[in-house]
Design a protein around this motif. Structure first.
Motif, PDB file in Angstrom:
ATOM      1  N   GLY A 164      -0.892   1.068   6.520  1.00  0.00           N
ATOM      2  CA  GLY A 164      -1.590   0.782   5.256  1.00  0.00           C
ATOM      3  C   GLY A 164      -3.050   1.199   5.326  1.00  0.00           C
ATOM      4  N   ALA A 165      -3.683   0.927   6.474  1.00  0.00           N
ATOM      5  CA  ALA A 165      -5.104   1.286   6.645  1.00  0.00           C
ATOM      6  C   ALA A 165      -5.280   2.808   6.632  1.00  0.00           C
ATOM      7  N   ALA A 166      -4.312   3.521   7.209  1.00  0.00           N
ATOM      8  CA  ALA A 166      -4.391   4.987   7.239  1.00  0.00           C
ATOM      9  C   ALA A 166      -4.273   5.556   5.821  1.00  0.00           C
ATOM     10  N   ILE A 167      -3.391   4.945   5.039  1.00  0.00           N
ATOM     11  CA  ILE A 167      -3.239   5.375   3.635  1.00  0.00           C
ATOM     12  C   ILE A 167      -4.545   5.135   2.874  1.00  0.00           C
ATOM     13  N   ASP A 168      -5.139   3.973   3.106  1.00  0.00           N
ATOM     14  CA  ASP A 168      -6.435   3.681   2.457  1.00  0.00           C
ATOM     15  C   ASP A 168      -7.472   4.730   2.843  1.00  0.00           C
ATOM     16  N   TYR A 169      -7.489   5.057   4.137  1.00  0.00           N
ATOM     17  CA  TYR A 169      -8.486   6.013   4.634  1.00  0.00           C
ATOM     18  C   TYR A 169      -8.310   7.372   3.958  1.00  0.00           C
ATOM     19  N   MET A 170      -7.071   7.854   3.931  1.00  0.00           N
ATOM     20  CA  MET A 170      -6.840   9.190   3.365  1.00  0.00           C
ATOM     21  C   MET A 170      -7.078   9.203   1.859  1.00  0.00           C
ATOM     22  N   ASN A 171      -6.710   8.123   1.203  1.00  0.00           N
ATOM     23  CA  ASN A 171      -6.950   8.071  -0.250  1.00  0.00           C
ATOM     24  C   ASN A 171      -8.428   8.022  -0.580  1.00  0.00           C
ATOM     25  N   ALA A 172      -9.219   7.404   0.312  1.00  0.00           N
ATOM     26  CA  ALA A 172     -10.666   7.349   0.065  1.00  0.00           C
ATOM     27  C   ALA A 172     -11.263   8.756   0.123  1.00  0.00           C
ATOM     28  N   ILE A 173     -10.719   9.602   0.968  1.00  0.00           N
ATOM     29  CA  ILE A 173     -11.183  10.999   1.005  1.00  0.00           C
ATOM     30  C   ILE A 173     -10.609  11.743  -0.200  1.00  0.00           C
ATOM     31  N   GLY A 174      -9.356  11.479  -0.492  1.00  0.00           N
ATOM     32  CA  GLY A 174      -8.718  12.056  -1.679  1.00  0.00           C
ATOM     33  C   GLY A 174      -7.814  13.229  -1.331  1.00  0.00           C
ATOM     34  N   PHE A 175      -6.574  13.159  -1.789  1.00  0.00           N
ATOM     35  CA  PHE A 175      -5.607  14.199  -1.430  1.00  0.00           C
ATOM     36  C   PHE A 175      -5.912  15.542  -2.092  1.00  0.00           C
ATOM     37  N   ASP A 176      -6.547  15.526  -3.259  1.00  0.00           N
ATOM     38  CA  ASP A 176      -6.899  16.813  -3.899  1.00  0.00           C
ATOM     39  C   ASP A 176      -7.957  17.517  -3.061  1.00  0.00           C
ATOM     40  N   ALA A 177      -8.954  16.747  -2.627  1.00  0.00           N
ATOM     41  CA  ALA A 177     -10.043  17.328  -1.814  1.00  0.00           C
ATOM     42  C   ALA A 177      -9.479  17.820  -0.479  1.00  0.00           C
ATOM     43  N   ILE A 178      -8.579  17.054   0.104  1.00  0.00           N
ATOM     44  CA  ILE A 178      -7.965  17.430   1.389  1.00  0.00           C
ATOM     45  C   ILE A 178      -7.201  18.746   1.227  1.00  0.00           C
ATOM     46  N   ALA A 179      -6.367  18.827   0.191  1.00  0.00           N
ATOM     47  CA  ALA A 179      -5.538  20.027  -0.009  1.00  0.00           C
ATOM     48  C   ALA A 179      -6.424  21.259  -0.237  1.00  0.00           C
ATOM     49  N   LYS A 180      -7.482  21.091  -1.020  1.00  0.00           N
ATOM     50  CA  LYS A 180      -8.360  22.227  -1.333  1.00  0.00           C
ATOM     51  C   LYS A 180      -9.051  22.733  -0.055  1.00  0.00           C
ATOM     52  N   TYR A 181      -9.558  21.797   0.722  1.00  0.00           N
ATOM     53  CA  TYR A 181     -10.271  22.174   1.941  1.00  0.00           C
ATOM     54  C   TYR A 181      -9.324  22.813   2.956  1.00  0.00           C
ATOM     55  N   GLU A 182      -8.159  22.212   3.140  1.00  0.00           N
ATOM     56  CA  GLU A 182      -7.198  22.755   4.113  1.00  0.00           C
ATOM     57  C   GLU A 182      -6.748  24.154   3.705  1.00  0.00           C
ATOM     58  N   HIS A 183      -6.660  24.387   2.415  1.00  0.00           N
ATOM     59  CA  HIS A 183      -6.264  25.717   1.948  1.00  0.00           C
ATOM     60  C   HIS A 183      -7.321  26.760   2.283  1.00  0.00           C
ATOM     61  N   LYS A 216       0.839  -1.217   0.000  1.00  0.00           N
ATOM     62  CA  LYS A 216       0.000   0.000   0.000  1.00  0.00           C
ATOM     63  C   LYS A 216       0.865   1.255   0.000  1.00  0.00           C
ATOM     64  N   ILE A 217       1.940   1.221   0.802  1.00  0.00           N
ATOM     65  CA  ILE A 217       2.850   2.378   0.844  1.00  0.00           C
ATOM     66  C   ILE A 217       3.538   2.533  -0.518  1.00  0.00           C
ATOM     67  N   GLN A 218       3.987   1.417  -1.059  1.00  0.00           N
ATOM     68  CA  GLN A 218       4.669   1.466  -2.363  1.00  0.00           C
ATOM     69  C   GLN A 218       3.771   2.123  -3.406  1.00  0.00           C
ATOM     70  N   LYS A 219       2.511   1.676  -3.443  1.00  0.00           N
ATOM     71  CA  LYS A 219       1.581   2.228  -4.441  1.00  0.00           C
ATOM     72  C   LYS A 219       1.331   3.698  -4.155  1.00  0.00           C
TER      73      LYS A 219
END
Ligand code: 7TS
Length: 404
Positions: A285-304, A74-77
């Protein structure tokens, strides 16, 4: 659709009170909170298949080994490493940096130079100073400007054929500045130097692509991105990991041991002596799955959005100064109230249930640059809200009234 109220329900800790007030957790750069999806994985591991890995023929050991190695994949991917064996499990960013710094002991000569940036956390300074002590190599520093940005024209001047290694964080923990690592990597490679990027603060906000960056080493900690403490990863290019000697000796990292000679295991096990944090790797691995399910683009936009809103509201307070004003920054605000010690502000905020960090943030050279003892640091995650920013702003106003 990004729905913060929905997301908040995943984090049991956000329901608690501190000092009789609802918790407002704004210390995410120190450690993030853990969603129930990750907590469930930890409980499941210890309830159902806790066993040592890579050594048992029994079912529990095989289940644990499979889940742990699944975590590595999961980390590799997630970071787009070419090979699974380029991912080394560590206890965190600090461990990853020390592993590489230790490995370079046998590769550096007295006339070699290594370059660090003025914006580093102590864990990306001290191991390299220790390396210089061992090898006689010289440490050079990329200076910063008042906005809290690295001065790239000065970096260019530091580079030479003597430069062997450059190490810089992707995002500064004390100021939130996003550093131009693409440029730093390209220029370092042009003189034949390797680059280590400290991704402790970037991984909660950005999905790194290590192949696209062409970075030699990338390190991070799981606990900054919804995973457990005591767990992290080092990505290293296969060629570099083969060149570096093992960091620690012990079980698991060997091919064969006799009293005459020991041979080492292949990657990644060569760097993974002893029983690792098995549950930590699985939960990472589970944390990566969790954050990817929300999506890093959405996270970055909201945090900004949160960053812009909080910056605007805090700057309305007279006598408040923000340190770190680059246009390229993430959701970290370091500030002081004129004439008031940051520790006192932090203490009053805590009485109001608001968690921030105060002090030098393990980045004393930055505080020395600004000639201050420290700052109050509010760092926002994707589960924070505008009403929590409002609580911070009104808390800071209250602190100002009480302390001036
Ligand atoms: N590098 C950076 C950029 C960091 O922010 C941190 C931790 C580390 C390295 C060390 O990570 P560890 O998981 O090995 O401890 N930063 C912080 C902070 O800003 N407040 O508390 C810890």
């Amino acid at each position: 659709m990004f729905n913060v109220e929905h997301i908040r329900q995943d984090f049991p800790i956000l329901n608690r009170e501190v000092n009789g007030k609802p918790l407002v957790y704004l210390d995410n750069a120190a450690t993030s909170q853990t969603p129930k999806q990750v907590i469930d994985v930890i409980v499941d591991y210890y309830s159902n298949y806790n066993a040592n890995i890579h050594r048992g023929v029994h079912t529990l050991s095989q289940e644990a080994t499979d889940a742990y190695e699944q975590g590595r994949i999961k980390i590799q991917k997630h970071v787009n490493a070419k090979h699974t064996h380029e991912i080394i499990f560590t206890s965190g960013t600090t461990h990853g940096i020390n592993l590489v710094a230790n490995g370079f002991s046998s590769l550096l000569k007295k006339e070699d130079e290594i370059i660090v940036s003025a914006l580093e956390h102590h864990s990306n300074i001290v191991p390299w100073q220790m390396l210089c002590e061992r090898t006689g190599a010289t440490l050079k520093v990329i200076p910063m400007n008042l906005e809290g940005e690295l001065i790239m024209s000065e970096y260019d001047k530091l580079l030479s054929e003597n430069t062997k290694l450059v190490f810089v964080n992707h995002i500064s923990n004390a100021l939130g500045t996003i550093n131009p690592i693409e440029y730093i990597i390209e220029k370092a490679h042009a003189v034949g130097a390797a680059v280590l990027v400290d991704g402790a603060q970037s991984c909660p906000h950005i999905k790194p692509d290590v192949q696209d960056l062409d970075v030699d080493f990338y390190v991070t900690s799981a606990h900054k991105m919804c995973g457990p403490t005591g767990e992290g990863m080092l990505y290293g290019k296969e060629t570099w990991l083969k060149k570096l000697p093992p960091y620690q000796g012990g079980g698991e990292m060997i091919a064969e041991v006799t009293f005459d000679k020991t041979t080492y295991a292949d990657l990644p096990h060569k760097f993974e002596a002893g029983t690792p944090n098995i549950c930590g790797g699985i939960a990472f691995g589970a944390a990566i799955d969790y954050m990817n399910a929300i999506g890093f683009d959405a996270i970055a936009k909201y945090e900004h959005e949160l960053l812009d809103y909080a910056t605007e509201k805090l700057l309305e307070i007279e006598g408040l100064k923000i340190y770190g004003t680059s246009k390229h920054k993430t959701s970290v605000i370091s500030f002081n109230l004129e004439g008031i010690h940051p520790y006192d502000v932090g203490t009053i905020l805590d009485k109001l249930g608001i968690a921030v960090r105060t002090g030098h943030h393990c980045a004393q050279p930055i505080m020395d640059f600004y000639k201050i003892p420290g700052t109050v640091r509010a760092s926002f995650a994707f589960y924070n809200t505008k009403s929590e920013v409002d609580a911070l702003v009104s808390g800071v106003k209250k602190a100002k009234m009480m302390l001036s």
